[in-house]
Enzyme design. Structure first.
Site, PDB file in Angstrom:
ATOM      1  N   ASN A 114      16.460 -50.993 -40.664  1.00 25.61           N
ATOM      2  CA  ASN A 114      16.034 -52.194 -39.193  1.00 25.61           C
ATOM      3  C   ASN A 114      14.801 -51.661 -38.674  1.00 25.61           C
ATOM      4  O   ASN A 114      14.410 -50.724 -38.798  1.00 25.61           O
ATOM      5  CB  ASN A 114      17.050 -52.050 -38.606  1.00 25.61           C
ATOM      6  CG  ASN A 114      17.057 -53.246 -37.391  1.00 25.61           C
ATOM      7  OD1 ASN A 114      16.854 -54.366 -37.517  1.00 25.61           O
ATOM      8  ND2 ASN A 114      17.261 -52.859 -36.096  1.00 25.61           N
ATOM      9  N   HIS A 116      13.115 -52.430 -34.833  1.00 29.34           N
ATOM     10  CA  HIS A 116      13.404 -52.496 -33.538  1.00 29.34           C
ATOM     11  C   HIS A 116      11.902 -52.318 -32.447  1.00 29.34           C
ATOM     12  O   HIS A 116      11.388 -51.286 -32.803  1.00 29.34           O
ATOM     13  CB  HIS A 116      14.395 -51.511 -33.001  1.00 29.34           C
ATOM     14  CG  HIS A 116      15.004 -51.799 -31.693  1.00 29.34           C
ATOM     15  ND1 HIS A 116      15.749 -52.931 -31.610  1.00 29.34           N
ATOM     16  CD2 HIS A 116      14.491 -51.091 -30.623  1.00 29.34           C
ATOM     17  CE1 HIS A 116      16.012 -52.793 -30.061  1.00 29.34           C
ATOM     18  NE2 HIS A 116      15.156 -51.793 -29.455  1.00 29.34           N
ATOM     19  N   SER A 143      10.147 -49.130 -33.951  1.00 32.75           N
ATOM     20  CA  SER A 143      10.768 -48.095 -34.721  1.00 32.75           C
ATOM     21  C   SER A 143      11.312 -48.842 -35.735  1.00 32.75           C
ATOM     22  O   SER A 143      11.947 -49.699 -35.779  1.00 32.75           O
ATOM     23  CB  SER A 143      11.828 -47.369 -34.002  1.00 32.75           C
ATOM     24  OG  SER A 143      11.321 -46.864 -32.523  1.00 32.75           O
ATOM     25  N   ASP A 152      21.253 -49.969 -33.138  1.00 35.74           N
ATOM     26  CA  ASP A 152      19.802 -49.495 -32.859  1.00 35.74           C
ATOM     27  C   ASP A 152      19.637 -47.912 -32.753  1.00 35.74           C
ATOM     28  O   ASP A 152      18.902 -47.458 -31.985  1.00 35.74           O
ATOM     29  CB  ASP A 152      19.134 -50.137 -31.592  1.00 35.74           C
ATOM     30  CG  ASP A 152      19.146 -51.561 -31.859  1.00 35.74           C
ATOM     31  OD1 ASP A 152      18.808 -51.970 -33.024  1.00 35.74           O
ATOM     32  OD2 ASP A 152      19.142 -52.347 -30.973  1.00 35.74           O
TER      33      ASP A 152
HETATM   34  C1  GRF Z   1      11.020 -58.122 -34.150  1.00 39.69           C
HETATM   35  O1  GRF Z   1      10.358 -58.161 -32.845  1.00 39.69           O
HETATM   36  C2  GRF Z   1      11.945 -57.113 -34.583  1.00 39.69           C
HETATM   37  O2  GRF Z   1      11.336 -55.770 -34.140  1.00 39.69           O
HETATM   38  C3  GRF Z   1      13.066 -57.418 -33.922  1.00 39.69           C
HETATM   39  O3  GRF Z   1      13.155 -58.721 -34.016  1.00 39.69           O
HETATM   40  C4  GRF Z   1      11.884 -59.153 -34.162  1.00 39.69           C
HETATM   41  C5  GRF Z   1      11.681 -60.165 -35.465  1.00 39.69           C
HETATM   42  O4  GRF Z   1      10.402 -61.008 -35.329  1.00 39.69           O
HETATM   43  N1  GRF Z   1      14.220 -56.701 -34.653  1.00 39.69           N
HETATM   44  P1  GRF Z   1      10.205 -61.477 -36.744  1.00 39.69           P
HETATM   45  O5  GRF Z   1      11.202 -62.612 -36.828  1.00 39.69           O
HETATM   46  O6  GRF Z   1       9.850 -60.655 -37.940  1.00 39.69           O
HETATM   47  O7  GRF Z   1       8.782 -62.339 -36.440  1.00 39.69           O
END
Ligand code: GRF
Length: 225
Positions: A114, A116, A143, A152
């Site tokens: 994932n 984050h 991260s 997370d």
């Molecule tokens: C990103 O900020 C990611 O870190 C978080 O959700 C957002 C997704 O953005 N988990 P995108 O859909 O990839 O533009």
């Protein structure tokens, strides 16, 4: 999308929205710097704009609308069956806005990552940019981590930081963090595809070494390392 080479690692990407991190992966594949093949992009939201990015790249898309399931368990069971039809070696959560059941997480242990938008363990959960600004921290960032039952909270693989400016607002800060996300995710996924990255117990092994702390991508480091 052109047929990837035989060595390409099969992956499935899960999204809920915009899909800019998905796009960073697609761009890496198309540039020849990311040896993976996206077998499918799955969204729990029918209107996720990221689905169109996948279609544009010729990637199969699937929608599994969580609102049509009576429980989290039923949804996760269906999602697991759908993902496993594609036999991915890695499941990549890219803005997938769902809390996952322990059984689902356990099934993909060591093969689900994932991204984050914070320097974990700081600011798990939502509204990370607002919270970082409220606490006037000097740096913020993003991260990539292996997914475990802790929301997370799984072992962090790699991070990139941005300095927080005095005139930042959440949108400006989020935009700079997002740029870093787009470097980070292809890097981490490539390491996994190259067989350099593993989860071992609760620790990350990279290039044969158990990490004591997440790798930090320096500002200037090219993503091709
Ligand atoms: C990103 O900020 C990611 O870190 C978080 O959700 C957002 C997704 O953005 N988990 P995108 O859909 O990839 O533009």
């Amino acid at each position: 999308m052109p047929e990837p080479s035989r060595a390409a690692l099969p992956i499935v990407v899960l999204i809920s929205g915009r899909g800019s991190n998905l796009q960073a992966l697609i761009d890496g594949i198309q540039a020849g710097s990311l040896p993976v093949s996206i077998r499918a992009v799955i969204s729990n939201r029918p209107a996720a704009p990221g689905l169109e990015r996948a279609r544009q790249a010729g990637i199969e898309t699937r929608v599994l609308d969580h609102r049509t399931y009576s429980s989290r368990e039923h949804f996760d069971d269906a999602l697991r069956a759908l993902i496993d039809d594609y036999q991915p070696a890695l499941v990549v959560l890219a803005g997938f806005m769902r809390i996952l059941t322990p059984a689902f997480v356990a099934h993909y242990r060591g093969r689900m990552v994932n991204i984050h938008p914070s320097l974990l363990p700081s600011y798990p959960g939502l509204r990370t940019h607002e919270r970082a600004l409220a606490e006037r921290v000097a740096e913020h960032g993003a991260s990539v981590h292996f997914v475990t039952e802790d929301l997370d909270g799984g072992p962090v693989i790699v991070q990139a930081a941005v300095p927080v400016r005095t005139d930042d607002d959440p949108d400006r800060l989020a935009a700079r963090v997002l740029e870093q996300e787009h470097r980070l995710y292809p890097t981490a996924v490539r390491w996994f595809a190259e067989g350099r990255l593993h989860l071992e117990g609760d620790r990350v092994r990279l290039d044969g070494r158990l990490l004591d702390a997440p790798v930090r991508l320096p500002d200037t480091e090219p993503t091709g390392t």
